[in-house]
Design a protein around this motif. Structure first.
Motif, PDB file in Angstrom:
ATOM      1  N   GLN A  84       0.859  -1.190   0.000  1.00 20.37           N
ATOM      2  CA  GLN A  84       0.000   0.000   0.000  1.00 20.37           C
ATOM      3  C   GLN A  84       0.888   1.230   0.000  1.00 20.37           C
ATOM      4  O   GLN A  84       1.876   1.300   0.738  1.00 20.37           O
ATOM      5  CB  GLN A  84      -0.899   0.020   1.244  1.00 20.37           C
ATOM      6  CG  GLN A  84      -1.792   1.262   1.313  1.00 20.37           C
ATOM      7  CD  GLN A  84      -2.346   1.507   2.704  1.00 20.37           C
ATOM      8  OE1 GLN A  84      -2.005   0.806   3.649  1.00 20.37           O
ATOM      9  NE2 GLN A  84      -3.204   2.503   2.841  1.00 20.37           N
ATOM     10  N   LEU A  85       0.570   2.207  -0.826  1.00 22.21           N
ATOM     11  CA  LEU A  85       1.320   3.452  -0.880  1.00 22.21           C
ATOM     12  C   LEU A  85       0.790   4.425   0.162  1.00 22.21           C
ATOM     13  O   LEU A  85      -0.406   4.465   0.450  1.00 22.21           O
ATOM     14  CB  LEU A  85       1.211   4.086  -2.265  1.00 22.21           C
ATOM     15  CG  LEU A  85       1.782   3.282  -3.436  1.00 22.21           C
ATOM     16  CD1 LEU A  85       1.491   3.994  -4.745  1.00 22.21           C
ATOM     17  CD2 LEU A  85       3.271   3.053  -3.265  1.00 22.21           C
ATOM     18  N   GLY A 152      12.079   9.516  -0.464  1.00 22.45           N
ATOM     19  CA  GLY A 152      11.243   9.931   0.661  1.00 22.45           C
ATOM     20  C   GLY A 152       9.835   9.374   0.623  1.00 22.45           C
ATOM     21  O   GLY A 152       9.109   9.467   1.623  1.00 22.45           O
ATOM     22  N   LYS A 153       9.421   8.802  -0.529  1.00 23.82           N
ATOM     23  CA  LYS A 153       8.090   8.202  -0.599  1.00 23.82           C
ATOM     24  C   LYS A 153       8.073   6.933   0.272  1.00 23.82           C
ATOM     25  O   LYS A 153       9.103   6.306   0.518  1.00 23.82           O
ATOM     26  CB  LYS A 153       7.735   7.858  -2.043  1.00 23.82           C
ATOM     27  CG  LYS A 153       7.555   9.090  -2.944  1.00 23.82           C
ATOM     28  CD  LYS A 153       6.303   9.822  -2.561  1.00 23.82           C
ATOM     29  CE  LYS A 153       5.957  11.018  -3.424  1.00 23.82           C
ATOM     30  NZ  LYS A 153       6.585  11.240  -4.659  1.00 23.82           N
ATOM     31  N   LEU A 180       7.894   1.755   4.954  1.00 21.47           N
ATOM     32  CA  LEU A 180       9.249   1.663   4.414  1.00 21.47           C
ATOM     33  C   LEU A 180       9.516   2.895   3.555  1.00 21.47           C
ATOM     34  O   LEU A 180       8.699   3.245   2.692  1.00 21.47           O
ATOM     35  CB  LEU A 180       9.413   0.394   3.572  1.00 21.47           C
ATOM     36  CG  LEU A 180       9.036  -0.926   4.253  1.00 21.47           C
ATOM     37  CD1 LEU A 180       9.111  -2.074   3.251  1.00 21.47           C
ATOM     38  CD2 LEU A 180       9.936  -1.192   5.441  1.00 21.47           C
ATOM     39  N   THR A 181      10.652   3.546   3.764  1.00 20.05           N
ATOM     40  CA  THR A 181      10.966   4.806   3.096  1.00 20.05           C
ATOM     41  C   THR A 181      11.973   4.582   1.977  1.00 20.05           C
ATOM     42  O   THR A 181      12.978   3.876   2.171  1.00 20.05           O
ATOM     43  CB  THR A 181      11.542   5.817   4.097  1.00 20.05           C
ATOM     44  OG1 THR A 181      10.626   5.981   5.183  1.00 20.05           O
ATOM     45  CG2 THR A 181      11.781   7.166   3.435  1.00 20.05           C
ATOM     46  N   VAL A 182      11.715   5.179   0.839  1.00 21.24           N
ATOM     47  CA  VAL A 182      12.627   5.046  -0.303  1.00 21.24           C
ATOM     48  C   VAL A 182      13.877   5.869  -0.031  1.00 21.24           C
ATOM     49  O   VAL A 182      13.828   7.093   0.076  1.00 21.24           O
ATOM     50  CB  VAL A 182      11.953   5.519  -1.608  1.00 21.24           C
ATOM     51  CG1 VAL A 182      12.942   5.453  -2.766  1.00 21.24           C
ATOM     52  CG2 VAL A 182      10.720   4.683  -1.910  1.00 21.24           C
ATOM     53  N   ALA A 183      15.029   5.167   0.089  1.00 16.78           N
ATOM     54  CA  ALA A 183      16.297   5.838   0.344  1.00 16.78           C
ATOM     55  C   ALA A 183      17.107   6.025  -0.930  1.00 16.78           C
ATOM     56  O   ALA A 183      18.049   6.816  -0.949  1.00 16.78           O
ATOM     57  CB  ALA A 183      17.115   5.045   1.356  1.00 16.78           C
ATOM     58  N   GLY A 184      16.762   5.293  -1.983  1.00 14.85           N
ATOM     59  CA  GLY A 184      17.521   5.403  -3.217  1.00 14.85           C
ATOM     60  C   GLY A 184      16.756   4.830  -4.393  1.00 14.85           C
ATOM     61  O   GLY A 184      15.829   4.035  -4.228  1.00 14.85           O
ATOM     62  N   VAL A 185      17.154   5.265  -5.574  1.00 18.97           N
ATOM     63  CA  VAL A 185      16.605   4.747  -6.830  1.00 18.97           C
ATOM     64  C   VAL A 185      17.770   4.191  -7.633  1.00 18.97           C
ATOM     65  O   VAL A 185      18.742   4.901  -7.911  1.00 18.97           O
ATOM     66  CB  VAL A 185      15.874   5.833  -7.638  1.00 18.97           C
ATOM     67  CG1 VAL A 185      15.348   5.260  -8.954  1.00 18.97           C
ATOM     68  CG2 VAL A 185      14.734   6.438  -6.829  1.00 18.97           C
TER      69      VAL A 185
END
Length: 390
Positions: A84-85, A152-153, A180-185
């Motif tokens: 879930q976003l 940050g999403k 869970l936080t996006v730390a990198g792409v």
């Protein structure tokens, strides 16, 4: 048509499989699977200590450039999870978005030359003390947050549910886990290239919840197979009872996984070449016999003013009409047969337009050549001899 289409789909699948490792140092990377039994390693902490100590023991190994751990190698799949976003309402059970989740240790992406496009790679803090970070691929970011920065999403994953018996009522959906936080792409990494519509991929730290079954990945500065002995020695220092399985380079893993593509592709190709040869001889024989029976008619046409090119076009045209009828029937049968092969194909649609267009082109060229020889002979007939032909 049927045999050529089958051969073309398997050959295309083999090319797709090889392309899935494009850009990766497949010939420099050795992989080995290891399984930790539950009676010796009953919890996340004990498993993490084993893997962390293993990576420490491997440091300084001659010929070793990098070492890392993953739950799933490239092109071998990954756990399918529902998520879930943040900011989005919970979807109905069964309608949640789905992605592939792969657990990795810090440095795994760099080992495979997969760049971090924005943000950062994992470090030893991730997975502990509230550092609930993930790394998403560029494909994941563009599909889930199109036109928006992914850093940050946040998202949260629903726990996996055990399989239930057919006919049993669906259990109540468990609540999702922590955010869970996006730390990198990162750059894209093909985890399931065999799927026509692969799920987006994101990575989680292998700590602290390391699985009992993981894969050790070693990148060599020389011969990767020479690292197998030091790896076994490093494991023996921790637990002499533990062994390794599937000690292979990434190239060998890909070659092993694609065995059925080579076997079935070769079978179809051998039969297809034989069928194509027989078909070309058959087309030539039918057109030649039909043309011979019409020798007097051709002589009359030439006596009335028909030119050699028009006679050639007449013979070729009638031959191609017969060929077109056979091609349409063959196309329909091939389409039905290749749909039955869908489970065996690798990243290719059973009705792939590229393959079917190539097959039609091959059949057309062979048929045209088979019709051209009788047409050429007919165009060179002497009108007087043709009129007297019995």
């Amino acid at each position: 048509m049927v045999l050529l289409a089958g051969a073309g789909l398997f050959v295309r699948g083999l090319l797709e499989q090889r392309a899935s490792l494009a850009g990766l140092p497949a010939s420099e990377v050795l992989s080995a699977a290891i399984r930790l039994p539950e009676d010796r390693y009953p919890d996340d902490e004990s498993r993490f200590r084993f893997y962390d100590r293993l990576l420490t023991n491997l440091e300084g190994t001659p010929g070793l450039r990098q070492a890392a751990i993953t739950s799933d190698l490239p092109a071998t799949g990954g756990a399918s999870v529902r998520y879930q976003l943040e900011g989005e309402p919970e979807a109905e059970p069964g309608a949640e978005p789905t992605a592939r989740r792969v657990a990795i240790s810090p440095g795994y992406l760099g080992l495979l030359d997969v760049p971090i496009l924005t943000g950062r790679d994992f470090d030893r803090r991730d997975g502990f003390d509230g550092q609930d970070s993930i790394i998403v691929t560029r494909d994941f970011a563009s599909r889930v947050w199109p036109g928006e920065p992914a850093l940050g999403k946040r998202l949260r994953v629903y726990p996996e549910q055990p399989p239930r018996n057919p006919g049993a009522p669906a259990p109540e959906r468990p609540p999702p886990g922590q955010w869970l936080t996006v730390a990198g792409v990162s750059g894209d990494l093909a985890q399931t290239p065999n799927e026509l519509r692969p799920l987006p991929v994101f990575f989680i730290p292998y700590a602290p919840g390391a699985n009992g079954a993981m894969t050790i990945v070693l990148r060599s500065s020389g011969n990767p197979t020479a690292l197998a002995a030091p790896l076994r020695a490093a494991i023996g220092q921790i637990d002499p009872d533990r062994g390794l399985a599937n000690v292979l380079t990434l190239e060998e893993v890909s070659y092993r996984d694609g065995w059925y593509l080579r076997v079935f592709g070769s079978m179809f190709l051998i039969f297809a070449v034989g069928a194509l040869l027989l078909a070309s001889i058959g087309i030539y024989a039918v057109v030649a016999q039909t043309t011979a029976r019409r020798t007097q008619e051709i002589g009359i046409r030439m006596a009335l003013g028909a030119t050699s090119p028009s006679i050639g076009r007449l013979v070729i045209g009638r031959g191609l009409k017969q060929l077109a009828v056979g091609a349409v029937l063959g196309l329909a049968i091939a389409s039905a047969v290749t749909r039955l092969m869908g489970e065996l194909l690798y990243g290719v649609s059973p009705t792939d337009p590229v393959v079917f267009s190539a097959v039609i082109g091959i059949i057309g060229l062979v048929g045209l050549a088979a019709c051209w020889l009788p047409a050429r002979r007919a165009a060179r007939l002497n009108p007087l001899k043709a009129l007297r032909h019995e």
